[in-house]
Motif scaffolding. Sequence first.
Motif, PDB file in Angstrom:
ATOM      1  N   VAL A  93      26.734 -21.079   0.429  1.00 11.23           N
ATOM      2  CA  VAL A  93      25.545 -21.544   0.088  1.00 11.23           C
ATOM      3  C   VAL A  93      25.659 -21.813   2.350  1.00 11.23           C
ATOM      4  CG1 VAL A  93      23.261 -22.915   0.205  1.00 11.23           C
ATOM      5  CG2 VAL A  93      25.388 -23.508  -1.821  1.00 11.23           C
ATOM      6  N   THR A  94      24.747 -20.402   2.258  1.00 13.01           N
ATOM      7  CA  THR A  94      24.801 -20.889   3.976  1.00 13.01           C
ATOM      8  C   THR A  94      23.616 -21.072   4.491  1.00 13.01           C
ATOM      9  OG1 THR A  94      23.027 -18.620   4.307  1.00 13.01           O
ATOM     10  CG2 THR A  94      25.878 -17.936   3.668  1.00 13.01           C
ATOM     11  N   GLN A  95      23.880 -21.993   5.667  1.00 10.22           N
ATOM     12  CA  GLN A  95      22.999 -22.208   6.755  1.00 10.22           C
ATOM     13  C   GLN A  95      23.236 -21.978   7.821  1.00 10.22           C
ATOM     14  OE1 GLN A  95      20.883 -24.407   5.207  1.00 10.22           O
ATOM     15  NE2 GLN A  95      21.525 -24.229   3.291  1.00 10.22           N
ATOM     16  N   PRO A  96      21.885 -22.015   8.775  1.00  6.35           N
ATOM     17  CA  PRO A  96      22.272 -21.351   9.907  1.00  6.35           C
ATOM     18  C   PRO A  96      22.540 -21.951  10.780  1.00  6.35           C
ATOM     19  CG  PRO A  96      19.689 -22.356   9.533  1.00  6.35           C
ATOM     20  CD  PRO A  96      20.834 -22.215   7.902  1.00  6.35           C
ATOM     21  N   ARG A  97      22.548 -22.926  10.575  1.00  5.57           N
ATOM     22  CA  ARG A  97      23.387 -23.839  11.534  1.00  5.57           C
ATOM     23  C   ARG A  97      24.655 -24.408  10.864  1.00  5.57           C
ATOM     24  NH1 ARG A  97      17.743 -23.859  11.937  1.00  5.57           N
ATOM     25  NH2 ARG A  97      17.490 -22.837  14.402  1.00  5.57           N
ATOM     26  N   ARG A  98      25.473 -25.036  12.203  1.00 11.69           N
ATOM     27  CA  ARG A  98      26.969 -26.478  11.268  1.00 11.69           C
ATOM     28  C   ARG A  98      25.979 -27.111  10.737  1.00 11.69           C
ATOM     29  NH1 ARG A  98      30.686 -25.216  16.863  1.00 11.69           N
ATOM     30  NH2 ARG A  98      29.001 -25.713  17.725  1.00 11.69           N
ATOM     31  N   MET A  99      25.116 -28.353  11.846  1.00  8.30           N
ATOM     32  CA  MET A  99      24.545 -28.885  11.494  1.00  8.30           C
ATOM     33  C   MET A  99      23.904 -29.212  10.146  1.00  8.30           C
ATOM     34  SD  MET A  99      21.936 -31.862  13.121  1.00  8.30           S
ATOM     35  CE  MET A  99      22.505 -30.777  15.047  1.00  8.30           C
ATOM     36  N   ALA A 100      23.461 -28.167   9.937  1.00  9.82           N
ATOM     37  CA  ALA A 100      22.492 -28.538   8.541  1.00  9.82           C
ATOM     38  C   ALA A 100      23.553 -28.131   7.141  1.00  9.82           C
ATOM     39  CB  ALA A 100      21.953 -26.984   8.082  1.00  9.82           C
ATOM     40  N   ALA A 101      25.562 -27.316   7.389  1.00  9.19           N
ATOM     41  CA  ALA A 101      25.325 -27.220   6.461  1.00  9.19           C
ATOM     42  C   ALA A 101      26.530 -28.582   6.187  1.00  9.19           C
ATOM     43  CB  ALA A 101      27.162 -25.740   6.748  1.00  9.19           C
ATOM     44  N   ARG A 102      27.059 -29.601   7.366  1.00 10.93           N
ATOM     45  CA  ARG A 102      27.346 -30.600   6.811  1.00 10.93           C
ATOM     46  C   ARG A 102      26.741 -31.678   6.244  1.00 10.93           C
ATOM     47  NH1 ARG A 102      28.111 -33.040  11.417  1.00 10.93           N
ATOM     48  NH2 ARG A 102      30.527 -34.455  10.371  1.00 10.93           N
ATOM     49  N   ALA A 103      25.485 -31.720   6.836  1.00 10.33           N
ATOM     50  CA  ALA A 103      25.154 -32.462   6.252  1.00 10.33           C
ATOM     51  C   ALA A 103      24.586 -32.502   4.813  1.00 10.33           C
ATOM     52  CB  ALA A 103      23.058 -32.453   7.287  1.00 10.33           C
ATOM     53  N   ALA A 104      24.027 -30.772   4.330  1.00 12.95           N
ATOM     54  CA  ALA A 104      24.028 -30.625   2.838  1.00 12.95           C
ATOM     55  C   ALA A 104      24.492 -30.766   1.767  1.00 12.95           C
ATOM     56  CB  ALA A 104      23.205 -28.898   2.809  1.00 12.95           C
ATOM     57  N   SER A 114      30.357 -37.704  -5.964  1.00 15.16           N
ATOM     58  CA  SER A 114      32.059 -37.048  -5.723  1.00 15.16           C
ATOM     59  C   SER A 114      32.440 -37.690  -3.824  1.00 15.16           C
ATOM     60  CB  SER A 114      32.161 -35.800  -6.100  1.00 15.16           C
ATOM     61  OG  SER A 114      31.548 -34.971  -5.383  1.00 15.16           O
ATOM     62  N   ARG A 115      33.291 -37.037  -3.829  1.00 11.72           N
ATOM     63  CA  ARG A 115      33.395 -37.446  -2.343  1.00 11.72           C
ATOM     64  C   ARG A 115      33.820 -35.847  -1.182  1.00 11.72           C
ATOM     65  NH1 ARG A 115      39.822 -40.217  -1.333  1.00 11.72           N
ATOM     66  NH2 ARG A 115      40.539 -38.488  -3.059  1.00 11.72           N
ATOM     67  N   LEU A 116      32.930 -35.867  -0.233  1.00  9.98           N
ATOM     68  CA  LEU A 116      32.744 -34.860  -0.209  1.00  9.98           C
ATOM     69  C   LEU A 116      34.011 -33.606   0.307  1.00  9.98           C
ATOM     70  CD1 LEU A 116      31.285 -33.152   2.056  1.00  9.98           C
ATOM     71  CD2 LEU A 116      31.959 -34.147   3.622  1.00  9.98           C
ATOM     72  N   GLY A 117      34.688 -32.393   0.008  1.00  8.12           N
ATOM     73  CA  GLY A 117      35.272 -32.145   0.027  1.00  8.12           C
ATOM     74  C   GLY A 117      36.184 -31.847  -1.460  1.00  8.12           C
ATOM     75  N   GLU A 118      35.858 -32.434  -2.272  1.00  9.67           N
ATOM     76  CA  GLU A 118      35.740 -32.092  -3.813  1.00  9.67           C
ATOM     77  C   GLU A 118      35.261 -31.354  -4.182  1.00  9.67           C
ATOM     78  OE1 GLU A 118      36.252 -36.153  -5.345  1.00  9.67           O
ATOM     79  OE2 GLU A 118      38.184 -36.627  -4.410  1.00  9.67           O
ATOM     80  N   VAL A 119      34.966 -31.867  -5.482  1.00 12.36           N
ATOM     81  CA  VAL A 119      33.537 -30.783  -5.712  1.00 12.36           C
ATOM     82  C   VAL A 119      32.665 -29.694  -5.334  1.00 12.36           C
ATOM     83  CG1 VAL A 119      31.732 -30.650  -7.901  1.00 12.36           C
ATOM     84  CG2 VAL A 119      33.418 -32.580  -7.582  1.00 12.36           C
ATOM     85  N   VAL A 120      31.748 -30.681  -3.917  1.00 17.04           N
ATOM     86  CA  VAL A 120      31.094 -30.422  -2.528  1.00 17.04           C
ATOM     87  C   VAL A 120      31.679 -30.350  -1.487  1.00 17.04           C
ATOM     88  CG1 VAL A 120      28.762 -30.510  -1.822  1.00 17.04           C
ATOM     89  CG2 VAL A 120      28.860 -30.326  -4.135  1.00 17.04           C
ATOM     90  N   GLY A 121      31.679 -29.447  -1.283  1.00 19.03           N
ATOM     91  CA  GLY A 121      32.591 -29.383   0.514  1.00 19.03           C
ATOM     92  C   GLY A 121      32.322 -28.265   1.239  1.00 19.03           C
ATOM     93  N   PHE A 122      32.087 -28.360   2.708  1.00 21.70           N
ATOM     94  CA  PHE A 122      32.044 -27.458   3.864  1.00 21.70           C
ATOM     95  C   PHE A 122      31.961 -27.148   4.747  1.00 21.70           C
ATOM     96  CE2 PHE A 122      31.990 -30.996   6.142  1.00 21.70           C
ATOM     97  CZ  PHE A 122      32.828 -31.149   7.057  1.00 21.70           C
ATOM     98  N   THR A 123      32.687 -25.673   5.217  1.00 21.22           N
ATOM     99  CA  THR A 123      33.705 -24.830   6.472  1.00 21.22           C
ATOM    100  C   THR A 123      32.716 -24.677   7.503  1.00 21.22           C
ATOM    101  OG1 THR A 123      34.656 -24.258   4.479  1.00 21.22           O
ATOM    102  CG2 THR A 123      34.730 -23.338   6.467  1.00 21.22           C
ATOM    103  N   VAL A 124      32.857 -24.758   8.488  1.00 21.52           N
ATOM    104  CA  VAL A 124      31.973 -24.430   9.723  1.00 21.52           C
ATOM    105  C   VAL A 124      33.077 -24.356  10.647  1.00 21.52           C
ATOM    106  CG1 VAL A 124      30.002 -25.854   9.315  1.00 21.52           C
ATOM    107  CG2 VAL A 124      31.378 -26.838  10.719  1.00 21.52           C
ATOM    108  N   GLU A 137      30.300 -24.615  -1.795  1.00 16.98           N
ATOM    109  CA  GLU A 137      30.853 -25.138  -0.380  1.00 16.98           C
ATOM    110  C   GLU A 137      29.654 -24.313   0.550  1.00 16.98           C
ATOM    111  OE1 GLU A 137      34.531 -23.081   2.344  1.00 16.98           O
ATOM    112  OE2 GLU A 137      33.756 -22.220   0.371  1.00 16.98           O
ATOM    113  N   PHE A 138      29.351 -25.005   1.407  1.00 15.82           N
ATOM    114  CA  PHE A 138      27.761 -25.025   2.157  1.00 15.82           C
ATOM    115  C   PHE A 138      29.248 -24.328   3.703  1.00 15.82           C
ATOM    116  CE2 PHE A 138      25.924 -27.998  -0.238  1.00 15.82           C
ATOM    117  CZ  PHE A 138      24.732 -27.439  -0.627  1.00 15.82           C
ATOM    118  N   VAL A 139      28.234 -23.558   4.192  1.00 16.11           N
ATOM    119  CA  VAL A 139      28.899 -22.691   5.222  1.00 16.11           C
ATOM    120  C   VAL A 139      27.850 -22.826   6.444  1.00 16.11           C
ATOM    121  CG1 VAL A 139      31.089 -22.117   3.745  1.00 16.11           C
ATOM    122  CG2 VAL A 139      29.219 -20.258   3.919  1.00 16.11           C
ATOM    123  N   THR A 140      28.979 -21.982   8.070  1.00 21.33           N
ATOM    124  CA  THR A 140      27.319 -21.314   8.689  1.00 21.33           C
ATOM    125  C   THR A 140      27.720 -19.872   7.577  1.00 21.33           C
ATOM    126  OG1 THR A 140      29.153 -21.154  10.171  1.00 21.33           O
ATOM    127  CG2 THR A 140      27.610 -22.530  10.135  1.00 21.33           C
TER     128      THR A 140
END
Length: 903
Positions: A93-104, A114-124, A137-140
């Motif tokens: 899932v893409t987000q235009p900004r790092r802040m939005a990816a982390r928050a989502a 679940s804990r962040l990084g298990e089923v749902v995670g992010f990469t910026v 995975e939410f990413v920029t």
Amino acid sequence: MPAPSAPHTFDLARIGAGLPAVALIDELNLAEAAPAPRLVVEAPPGTGKTTVVPPLIAEHLAKFSTGAADAVDTAGRAGAADAVGREPGRIIVTQPRRMAARAAARRLAALTGSRLGEVVGFTVRGESRTSAATRIEFVTTGVLLSRLLRDPELTGVSGVILDEVHERQLDTDLAFAMCRELADLREDLSVVVMSATLDAQLWARRLGDGPQAPATLLSVAADTHPLHIRWAPAKERPLDARGVTWNFLDHLAATTVRAVEENATGDVLVFAPGAREVDEVASRVRRRVESSAEGGSDPNTAVEVHTLTGRTPAREQDAILRPRTDNERNRRVIVSTSVAESALTIDGVRIVIDSGLSRGTRLDTRRRMSGLVTTRASKASGSQRSGRAARQGPGVAYRCMSEADWASLPEHTPAEVATSDLTAAVLALAVWGGDESLLPEPLPAGPKRQAVENLVALGAVEEGENALQVTETGRAIASIPASVWSARGLLDGAALLSPARAAEAIAVIESDQRAPGADLSALLRQLRRSQDARFSQDRRRFASIAREFTAADEASASTVPASAATGSEAEPRHTLGPDDLGLVTALAHPLQIARLRSASDSEYLLASGTAASLPRDSSLQGSPWLAIAEVGLAGSRAIIRSAVPIDTETAELAGAGLLHTEDTASFERGRVRAVRRSSLGGIELSSTPIQAGPELVRRAIAESVRERGAREVLRPSEAFEALRARLGLLRRVFGRPWPDVTWEQLSVTLDHWCPEALDRIAKGSDPGEVDLVSALHTLLPWPEAARLDELAPTHIDVPSGSSIRLDYPDPGVEETSPILAVKLQECFGWTDVPRICDGRVPVTMHLLSPARRPLAVTSDLASFWANAYAHVRAENRGRYPKHPWPEDPLSAPAARGTKRSGR
């Protein structure tokens, strides 16, 4: 072989509870949807689409992957059977900004329990929280682009969701085109596009197969809450030549405090154009709030002031964005840039203060410069900002403008593709090698051409006949998560210094922090003292990347920072110094190497040929040379935002590709003056008089002709102009091989058709006495030249026996008919006008009185004699009684003289 573990199941009802986007669960109609659907989701901000759609798609793809009976593709789509039974891949899932990816990611992880990084995670950039178990995975968007270039098949990914496509960021446009093409190649890849505006039908056609077969469109309406708009215009204009005025920032702060006082509850979200204005407004609000508190305000209504920008530390971002608890009674004022405009929901906000200003990157193609520019925001942007106040309940928005100002705003924010530097985009498309026509709109031709020139200068591409050829350097640049300029600086800096020192320099250049007084060295010291976490991460990350491209010899190994090996924040053994920082900056931005202009302490000329100035408070003023990392644009002025002093040797080393020596000459007052100039791009390093050679002399005179005109410089004779006019008519009538003799053409080919004449002029001969006629004869084609006098005669014989000169039109005008000016009496008995050019061109007759004054102009003599002659005869026979005026001019003999002369 043990059976694979079942994928995590998302509780969609729990995740979507209370969110309007929960309606999408039924709307999708999972039982009939394709195994890998292409969808467009239209949902206004605040509906929860970013929270609901990713697990919804994950559940849908999981059903098909496990071979569920109800997952049969009733449309018989090719590849559906192959999709059944496969292990479900990850949803990106893409987000235009790092802040939005982390928050989502944090919000969805919390809703799934679940804990962040298990089923749902992010990469910026610089941070990742994922695991082997991560399904969403939410990413920029930039992270997704890097993965597509590194792995064009997106191995292990089952679905891509592009959020906030309506913002039309350049990275989003590129990611859409690449994923759209990949979906045609991988029928098991689902692509979902989500937009908050009413352009969803257009996206459906783009994602599908055109108007006849658009992608499936899903839409959901927002829960509407009342929104009250209040107008709060400032007394003065918000912008001047230097940017946002201090008075307007005072007004923005005063309006914020007024909003707090006028509204008993609710947090306040203030939109300022950039990080500098955010800090200034927050500071002003704090002073006013503290002053109010000292005056005896109710302590239960204490106000906290926060800032929210891309460089706000992650911990502070999380604190601002997490849902508020009942124990948190203090009201908040959150001063933010556009990062909070659309993708984020800030709990508790009921009041919005909108500056009406926006800051974005703009490309100035004339100056070959890209920089941040502050402009008035669009109505679409203003509506998005105001809507933040009414996401969770009734709200009020203060717009710092008048209703008339609002009415004059542009309707929409232009897409980045129309305003930004396209260098990175063109490189990404060249590396991808796909179909550029799938972009939402074509790349503008001018900026695209400039981007190609930039990439050629960087050594990233070579121009082929039909496409750009990406070099190994280009592929390396494209793989580095930084601007193309910083990537090139990292590669070259690592080779000349060490991976560690080059990495630290690039980490400073790529930092979101503002350089104090535009001094990049001061920013380096500030980042080291503050132990900024992002700076430390970037330094290690860039060092690791640089080592991949640098020979691991002992010299390089000795400069690797200890932190890279141990994870500590220890400084490298060979610390980056100001000279090294200047070298890497200059290597990264060679066109922004600049030299101080004479008689100035702050005005600089860049190698690109444009000018820029330092801020008034900069400690760099007076530095002879600068390596500039960032330039801002303020109206017609370019402002240096960050730079570091360098010396002449560093400038010439880093700008070696721009060094050139050129001999030039000028022709003035009959003399040729020649000089040899050495330059670094547009910066002249030296100028020395030299003796001009023949080629240089000819070019100088030719250039003088082009600038001042041939008639002033060459003073051509009447014979030359007569021959040129005849050839010009033949060119217009017959085309090639007759030469183009317009001055536009002759002036650019002077050194080809009259070199000897130019040599004589250069030696001091009077141009008016130089034989240009013979030179012009050299342009005549063979064997057609033999028919010159036949096709375009200089004279025409008339009935009186006279041979009259033809006047040909200038080759630079549209007229094609030559003029024969002859006394009327010499044409008695002549019924047809003469024709030239093998009869194709009739001559225009100027019939003259005995005093050689014009009596008539005609190309039809027979008509003249029959209709106009009687009137001409009546008017002139008394005026010229000695000359014949017969009643019947067709039977009368033609006469050159008077009646008495008998001629």
